[in-house]
Design a protein around this motif. Structure first.
Motif, mmCIF file in Angstrom:
data_model
loop_
_atom_site.group_PDB
_atom_site.id
_atom_site.type_symbol
_atom_site.label_atom_id
_atom_site.label_comp_id
_atom_site.label_asym_id
_atom_site.label_seq_id
_atom_site.Cartn_x
_atom_site.Cartn_y
_atom_site.Cartn_z
ATOM 1 N N ARG A 128 0.833 -1.197 0.000
ATOM 2 C CA ARG A 128 0.000 0.000 0.000
ATOM 3 C C ARG A 128 0.872 1.253 0.000
ATOM 4 O O ARG A 128 0.536 2.244 -0.656
ATOM 5 C CB ARG A 128 -0.930 -0.002 1.215
ATOM 6 C CG ARG A 128 -1.873 1.196 1.234
ATOM 7 C CD ARG A 128 -2.813 1.184 2.426
ATOM 8 N NE ARG A 128 -3.597 2.410 2.473
ATOM 9 C CZ ARG A 128 -4.416 2.741 3.462
ATOM 10 N NH1 ARG A 128 -4.588 1.914 4.493
ATOM 11 N NH2 ARG A 128 -5.084 3.882 3.426
ATOM 12 N N VAL A 129 1.986 1.208 0.695
ATOM 13 C CA VAL A 129 2.918 2.344 0.700
ATOM 14 C C VAL A 129 3.459 2.574 -0.712
ATOM 15 O O VAL A 129 3.526 3.713 -1.191
ATOM 16 C CB VAL A 129 4.080 2.091 1.683
ATOM 17 C CG1 VAL A 129 5.120 3.205 1.583
ATOM 18 C CG2 VAL A 129 3.565 1.995 3.114
ATOM 19 N N VAL A 130 3.846 1.479 -1.385
ATOM 20 C CA VAL A 130 4.347 1.598 -2.759
ATOM 21 C C VAL A 130 3.252 2.158 -3.668
ATOM 22 O O VAL A 130 3.504 3.031 -4.505
ATOM 23 C CB VAL A 130 4.845 0.233 -3.281
ATOM 24 C CG1 VAL A 130 5.314 0.361 -4.732
ATOM 25 C CG2 VAL A 130 5.979 -0.304 -2.412
ATOM 26 N N ASP A 257 -4.346 -1.965 6.469
ATOM 27 C CA ASP A 257 -3.757 -0.848 7.220
ATOM 28 C C ASP A 257 -2.344 -0.578 6.741
ATOM 29 O O ASP A 257 -1.618 -1.493 6.322
ATOM 30 C CB ASP A 257 -3.713 -1.185 8.713
ATOM 31 C CG ASP A 257 -5.097 -1.258 9.341
ATOM 32 O OD1 ASP A 257 -6.023 -0.589 8.821
ATOM 33 O OD2 ASP A 257 -5.259 -2.001 10.338
ATOM 34 N N LEU A 258 -1.969 0.695 6.801
ATOM 35 C CA LEU A 258 -0.586 1.054 6.516
ATOM 36 C C LEU A 258 0.318 0.548 7.626
ATOM 37 O O LEU A 258 -0.133 0.360 8.770
ATOM 38 C CB LEU A 258 -0.447 2.574 6.410
ATOM 39 C CG LEU A 258 -1.006 3.215 5.139
ATOM 40 C CD1 LEU A 258 -1.213 4.717 5.355
ATOM 41 C CD2 LEU A 258 -0.084 2.969 3.963
ATOM 42 N N PRO A 259 1.593 0.312 7.344
ATOM 43 C CA PRO A 259 2.514 -0.102 8.402
ATOM 44 C C PRO A 259 2.625 0.979 9.468
ATOM 45 O O PRO A 259 2.413 2.169 9.193
ATOM 46 C CB PRO A 259 3.853 -0.279 7.664
ATOM 47 C CG PRO A 259 3.512 -0.396 6.218
ATOM 48 C CD PRO A 259 2.250 0.395 6.028
ATOM 49 N N ALA A 260 2.954 0.581 10.658
ATOM 50 C CA ALA A 260 3.120 1.545 11.747
ATOM 51 C C ALA A 260 4.163 2.577 11.355
ATOM 52 O O ALA A 260 5.243 2.245 10.865
ATOM 53 C CB ALA A 260 3.542 0.816 13.019
ATOM 54 N N GLY A 261 3.808 3.855 11.549
ATOM 55 C CA GLY A 261 4.754 4.913 11.249
ATOM 56 C C GLY A 261 4.683 5.435 9.823
ATOM 57 O O GLY A 261 5.313 6.433 9.496
ATOM 58 N N GLY A 263 2.863 7.293 6.859
ATOM 59 C CA GLY A 263 1.782 8.256 6.680
ATOM 60 C C GLY A 263 0.984 7.950 5.434
ATOM 61 O O GLY A 263 1.350 7.123 4.622
ATOM 62 N N GLU A 264 -0.132 8.634 5.316
ATOM 63 C CA GLU A 264 -0.975 8.474 4.139
ATOM 64 C C GLU A 264 -0.288 9.100 2.938
ATOM 65 O O GLU A 264 -0.554 8.792 1.823
ATOM 66 C CB GLU A 264 -2.345 9.148 4.362
ATOM 67 C CG GLU A 264 -3.181 8.486 5.438
ATOM 68 C CD GLU A 264 -3.828 7.184 4.974
ATOM 69 O OE1 GLU A 264 -3.835 6.940 3.757
ATOM 70 O OE2 GLU A 264 -4.313 6.438 5.809
#
Length: 264
Positions: A128-130, A257-261, A263-264
């Motif tokens: 999701r971050v990528v 969910d995004l990984p801890a730490g 941001g969107e």
């Protein structure tokens, strides 16, 4: 086709018979079909040129939504190798071209990269971050992202070949509403985007940076391209693991969910 419990089986079976009455019979009930039945209907209508032409005529009239015409169906219709079908398809859908041998090799390379990750090849949260970095500026997924490209929430994201085909070769199949337009203005600006709205006096262009509205008097040149807004080489700047994470995330049925730490 009037008996709902038997309709899906009947729609599939009709593909085996060359009957000139089949397209009319299917299109007569199309609006009443469920999502799965519509897929069966479209697969049958895409099985023969003499079925495909009435289907595309229905798309042109608006009695079948162009949004129901998936990339897979487009490729199936192109595979009929019928000049009239291809001409109608280009008119109602958009640009289509064959995937080159080089692109096929690139798709295969990324297929092997993904499969090298084993039974759980990626991490969805990292993916999701990528996605947020590489894709979300243009594409909506699970209600988040941009609108320059199509909303991919309902696409065939669980199909590895479908994902790789569309990422590696985005110019193979381009719906009309996502073909890019280049604009040069009289004050020296150069803009590329998707035409969102236009009339006799103004043009609204959906760009990566947002919607830009211009008066026609401001425009020096306006050129419709045969290219998608989606760039080629999207995966080239990613590590193998980032490729696996992104593809794994794209294939999830729901948001993660995004990984801890992160941001969107």
């Amino acid at each position: 086709l009037s008996d709902p419990p038997l309709r899906s089986a009947a729609l599939k079976a009709l593909a085996a018979y060359d009957d000139p009455g089949t397209p009319t019979a299917i299109l007569r009930v199309y609006a009443q079909l469920g999502a799965g039945e519509r897929r069966d209907a479209l697969n049958t209508l895409g099985s023969r040129p003499q079925y495909a032409r009435p289907l595309l005529a229905a798309v042109e009239r608006g009695s079948v939504s162009v949004k129901d015409v998936s990339a897979d169906l487009v490729r199936q219709l192109r595979g009929l190798k019928d000049a009239e079908t291809t001409a109608l398809l280009t008119k109602v859908y958009g640009v289509m071209r064959e995937t080159t041998a080089d692109k096929q090799q690139e798709i295969e390379r990324y297929r092997q990269i993904y499969r090298a990750g084993g039974s759980t090849p990626g991490d969805a949260a990292r993916g999701r971050v990528v996605f947020n970095k590489a894709c979300a500026q243009c594409h909506l997924l699970f209600g988040e992202g941009g609108k320059v490209g199509p909303d991919i929430t309902g696409s065939q994201r669980g199909d590895l070949d479908y994902i790789l085909q569309n990422i590696v070769d985005p110019n193979a199949v381009i719906p009309n509403e996502y073909i890019s337009t280049s604009v040069e203005t009289r004050d020296g600006r150069s803009l590329i985007g998707v035409v969102n709205r236009q009339d006799e006096t103004s043009l609204s262009l959906m760009t990566v940076a947002g919607v830009v509205t211009l008066q026609k008097s401001e425009i020096l040149t306006q050129t419709r391209s045969d290219q998608s807004m989606m760039p080629e080489g999207l995966l080239a700047g990613l590590t193998d693991q980032e490729v696996r994470d992104l593809i794994y995330y794209l294939g999830r049925p729901g948001q993660v969910d995004l990984p801890a730490g992160a941001g969107e």
